[in-house]
Design a protein around this motif. Sequence first.
Motif, PDB file in Angstrom:
ATOM      1  N   SER A  76       1.638 -47.299 -41.574  1.00  0.00           N
ATOM      2  CA  SER A  76       2.535 -47.599 -40.462  1.00  0.00           C
ATOM      3  C   SER A  76       3.811 -46.746 -40.505  1.00  0.00           C
ATOM      4  O   SER A  76       4.220 -46.306 -41.693  1.00  0.00           O
ATOM      5  CB  SER A  76       2.827 -49.068 -40.278  1.00  0.00           C
ATOM      6  OG  SER A  76       3.669 -49.234 -41.619  1.00  0.00           O
ATOM      7  N   VAL A  77       4.142 -46.283 -39.466  1.00  0.00           N
ATOM      8  CA  VAL A  77       5.274 -45.314 -39.293  1.00  0.00           C
ATOM      9  C   VAL A  77       6.316 -46.202 -38.227  1.00  0.00           C
ATOM     10  O   VAL A  77       5.989 -46.173 -37.106  1.00  0.00           O
ATOM     11  CB  VAL A  77       5.193 -43.994 -38.824  1.00  0.00           C
ATOM     12  CG1 VAL A  77       6.436 -43.111 -38.828  1.00  0.00           C
ATOM     13  CG2 VAL A  77       4.163 -43.288 -39.979  1.00  0.00           C
ATOM     14  N   VAL A  78       7.547 -46.336 -38.730  1.00  0.00           N
ATOM     15  CA  VAL A  78       8.489 -47.303 -37.939  1.00  0.00           C
ATOM     16  C   VAL A  78       9.531 -46.362 -37.361  1.00  0.00           C
ATOM     17  O   VAL A  78       9.983 -45.727 -38.434  1.00  0.00           O
ATOM     18  CB  VAL A  78       8.694 -48.397 -38.231  1.00  0.00           C
ATOM     19  CG1 VAL A  78       7.444 -49.462 -38.506  1.00  0.00           C
ATOM     20  CG2 VAL A  78       9.491 -48.413 -39.646  1.00  0.00           C
ATOM     21  N   VAL A  79      10.239 -46.680 -36.441  1.00  0.00           N
ATOM     22  CA  VAL A  79      11.393 -45.878 -35.903  1.00  0.00           C
ATOM     23  C   VAL A  79      12.420 -46.866 -36.142  1.00  0.00           C
ATOM     24  O   VAL A  79      12.486 -48.028 -35.629  1.00  0.00           O
ATOM     25  CB  VAL A  79      11.443 -45.382 -34.441  1.00  0.00           C
ATOM     26  CG1 VAL A  79      12.598 -44.648 -33.821  1.00  0.00           C
ATOM     27  CG2 VAL A  79      10.216 -44.455 -34.279  1.00  0.00           C
ATOM     28  N   GLU A  80      13.608 -46.369 -36.848  1.00  0.00           N
ATOM     29  CA  GLU A  80      14.647 -47.189 -37.295  1.00  0.00           C
ATOM     30  C   GLU A  80      15.973 -46.575 -36.431  1.00  0.00           C
ATOM     31  O   GLU A  80      16.412 -45.402 -36.897  1.00  0.00           O
ATOM     32  CB  GLU A  80      15.007 -47.710 -38.609  1.00  0.00           C
ATOM     33  CG  GLU A  80      16.220 -48.371 -38.801  1.00  0.00           C
ATOM     34  CD  GLU A  80      16.169 -48.660 -40.318  1.00  0.00           C
ATOM     35  OE1 GLU A  80      17.213 -48.950 -40.909  1.00  0.00           O
ATOM     36  OE2 GLU A  80      14.977 -48.768 -40.903  1.00  0.00           O
ATOM     37  N   ASN A  81      16.651 -46.975 -35.488  1.00  0.00           N
ATOM     38  CA  ASN A  81      17.789 -46.543 -35.132  1.00  0.00           C
ATOM     39  C   ASN A  81      19.209 -47.085 -35.849  1.00  0.00           C
ATOM     40  O   ASN A  81      19.389 -48.298 -36.021  1.00  0.00           O
ATOM     41  CB  ASN A  81      18.263 -46.868 -33.404  1.00  0.00           C
ATOM     42  CG  ASN A  81      17.012 -46.371 -32.781  1.00  0.00           C
ATOM     43  OD1 ASN A  81      16.100 -47.160 -32.373  1.00  0.00           O
ATOM     44  ND2 ASN A  81      17.161 -45.269 -32.061  1.00  0.00           N
ATOM     45  N   LYS A  82      19.994 -46.001 -36.206  1.00  0.00           N
ATOM     46  CA  LYS A  82      20.921 -46.269 -37.325  1.00  0.00           C
ATOM     47  C   LYS A  82      22.221 -45.286 -36.709  1.00  0.00           C
ATOM     48  O   LYS A  82      22.388 -44.359 -37.360  1.00  0.00           O
ATOM     49  CB  LYS A  82      20.748 -45.844 -38.955  1.00  0.00           C
ATOM     50  CG  LYS A  82      21.565 -46.567 -39.620  1.00  0.00           C
ATOM     51  CD  LYS A  82      21.221 -46.342 -41.057  1.00  0.00           C
ATOM     52  CE  LYS A  82      22.147 -46.990 -42.159  1.00  0.00           C
ATOM     53  NZ  LYS A  82      21.958 -48.493 -41.842  1.00  0.00           N
ATOM     54  N   PRO A  83      22.795 -45.700 -35.471  1.00  0.00           N
ATOM     55  CA  PRO A  83      23.828 -44.977 -34.918  1.00  0.00           C
ATOM     56  C   PRO A  83      25.100 -45.367 -35.619  1.00  0.00           C
ATOM     57  O   PRO A  83      25.318 -46.262 -36.260  1.00  0.00           O
ATOM     58  CB  PRO A  83      23.697 -45.479 -33.424  1.00  0.00           C
ATOM     59  CG  PRO A  83      23.245 -46.912 -33.368  1.00  0.00           C
ATOM     60  CD  PRO A  83      22.361 -47.167 -34.674  1.00  0.00           C
ATOM     61  N   GLY A  84      26.167 -44.394 -35.432  1.00  0.00           N
ATOM     62  CA  GLY A  84      27.563 -44.523 -35.871  1.00  0.00           C
ATOM     63  C   GLY A  84      27.721 -43.214 -36.624  1.00  0.00           C
ATOM     64  O   GLY A  84      27.191 -42.338 -37.267  1.00  0.00           O
ATOM     65  N   ALA A  85      28.988 -42.969 -36.518  1.00  0.00           N
ATOM     66  CA  ALA A  85      29.826 -41.853 -37.037  1.00  0.00           C
ATOM     67  C   ALA A  85      29.374 -40.456 -37.034  1.00  0.00           C
ATOM     68  O   ALA A  85      28.997 -39.904 -37.771  1.00  0.00           O
ATOM     69  CB  ALA A  85      29.646 -42.098 -38.680  1.00  0.00           C
ATOM     70  N   ALA A  86      28.844 -40.281 -35.533  1.00  0.00           N
ATOM     71  CA  ALA A  86      28.426 -38.891 -35.163  1.00  0.00           C
ATOM     72  C   ALA A  86      27.187 -38.580 -35.785  1.00  0.00           C
ATOM     73  O   ALA A  86      26.853 -37.363 -36.065  1.00  0.00           O
ATOM     74  CB  ALA A  86      29.467 -37.816 -35.548  1.00  0.00           C
ATOM     75  N   GLY A  87      26.240 -39.650 -36.128  1.00  0.00           N
ATOM     76  CA  GLY A  87      25.079 -39.259 -36.641  1.00  0.00           C
ATOM     77  C   GLY A  87      24.923 -39.351 -38.182  1.00  0.00           C
ATOM     78  O   GLY A  87      24.001 -39.293 -39.062  1.00  0.00           O
ATOM     79  N   ASN A  88      26.220 -39.399 -39.026  1.00  0.00           N
ATOM     80  CA  ASN A  88      26.381 -39.341 -40.293  1.00  0.00           C
ATOM     81  C   ASN A  88      25.895 -40.841 -41.124  1.00  0.00           C
ATOM     82  O   ASN A  88      25.405 -40.681 -42.266  1.00  0.00           O
ATOM     83  CB  ASN A  88      27.858 -39.248 -40.814  1.00  0.00           C
ATOM     84  CG  ASN A  88      28.106 -37.648 -40.476  1.00  0.00           C
ATOM     85  OD1 ASN A  88      27.229 -36.902 -40.808  1.00  0.00           O
ATOM     86  ND2 ASN A  88      29.264 -37.421 -39.993  1.00  0.00           N
ATOM     87  N   LEU A  89      26.006 -41.837 -40.432  1.00  0.00           N
ATOM     88  CA  LEU A  89      25.308 -42.962 -41.118  1.00  0.00           C
ATOM     89  C   LEU A  89      23.949 -42.722 -41.221  1.00  0.00           C
ATOM     90  O   LEU A  89      23.384 -43.444 -42.291  1.00  0.00           O
ATOM     91  CB  LEU A  89      25.799 -44.260 -40.183  1.00  0.00           C
ATOM     92  CG  LEU A  89      27.237 -44.941 -40.161  1.00  0.00           C
ATOM     93  CD1 LEU A  89      27.234 -46.071 -39.235  1.00  0.00           C
ATOM     94  CD2 LEU A  89      27.745 -45.088 -41.422  1.00  0.00           C
TER      95      LEU A  89
END
Length: 327
Positions: free
Chosen positions: A65-78
Amino acid sequence: MLPRFGRRAALAAAAAILLSQLPGVVHAQNFDRPVRIIVPYAPGGTSDILARLISPKLSAAIGQSVVVENKPGAAGNLGADAVAKATPDGTTLLLTDVGSVATAPSLFSNLTYNLEKDLAPVTMVMFGPYVLAVHESIPVKTVAELIAYAKANPGKLAVANSGVGGANHITAVVMQKELGIQFKHVPYKGGAAATRAVVAGESGALINGASATLPFVTNKQLVGLAVTGEHRVPSAPDLPTFKEAKLPGGDAGTWQGILVASGTPPAVIARLNTEIGKILESPEIKAKIAEQGGEVRAGTPDAMATWLKDATKRWGEVIREAGIKGE
C-alpha cells in the motif's frame, strides 16, 4: 539546487544508476512494508495532485500500500524534515516542489535537517508552468493593464504565494524589480491555499502552478493573464506566455521531484526510480499531467542532483540580493 549532496547521497545516486542497468537487480529489491508519500503542503496543490496520481500505480508495482500524507508548514520544511529523519529504507518519500528544497538553505539559518547530508534524490517528476492570475475584482484583463495598475497603486496589490522564498514568491520579486513595480507579498501554506485565497478575494493576484490554478481560470473563478514556460498551455490557449507578454521570469515554474532519506540503499533508490519512471511515462499519466499544463520530466537521481545544485546557486543569489528571509 543543493550546494552539494553529502558523500552518502552522492554514492547512493551513482550506485542507483548503475544498479538500475543490471538485469534482475532492481526487481529483486522488494518492499516489506507500506510506503508513505509525504507532501509538505496542504491538499489540492500540484504536489498533492501528483502524489495521488502516482500512489495507486506505485502500490501495484511494488505490492505494498502507498498512502499520501500531507504535512504542511514552514514553507515545506516540516515535511522535508520528516523525510530526512525517517528510516532510510525507501518507504518514506518526499514529493515536493524541489524549488522549495533548493531555496531553503539560503532562506533559513535554523533548518532542522541538513540538506547536504539528510536527503537523496530519486527522480524528477514534472515541470509545470506558473499561471499569473487575478481576482475578478482587480480591474485588469491583460498583463499591460496589471503593470499599469500596480504602478498606479504601489504596494497595494496583494500577491499570494505558497510560502516565503518559494519559487513563485521569488518570481514575483524578480517581476517587480524588473518592471519597477511593488507588490504586497502574502504567504500561505501551499499553492492550493494561495489559490483559494485569491478565488475568495482575500488576496488580489497570484503566480502559481498550472495544475492547481488553471481549473479556476477555465471555470471563470480567476482571470488568467499569462503562463510561464516555452509554450502556451493547451487547456488555456488564449493565455500568452510570459515571453509573449514581455514579462521577466518566463523560465520559472514548479519543478516537482521525489527524494528519500540519505542512507537509503542504492538498490531501493534504483527500484523506486525505475518504477516511478515507468508510471510517469505511461500514456494515462502523461495525458493527465499534460491536461494540467505539465510536462513529465522523469530522469536519473544523478540528473536530479545536478539540477538541484545548479538551481540552489542561481536562486540563492536572487534571495540574497533581494534580502528575502524565511519565516
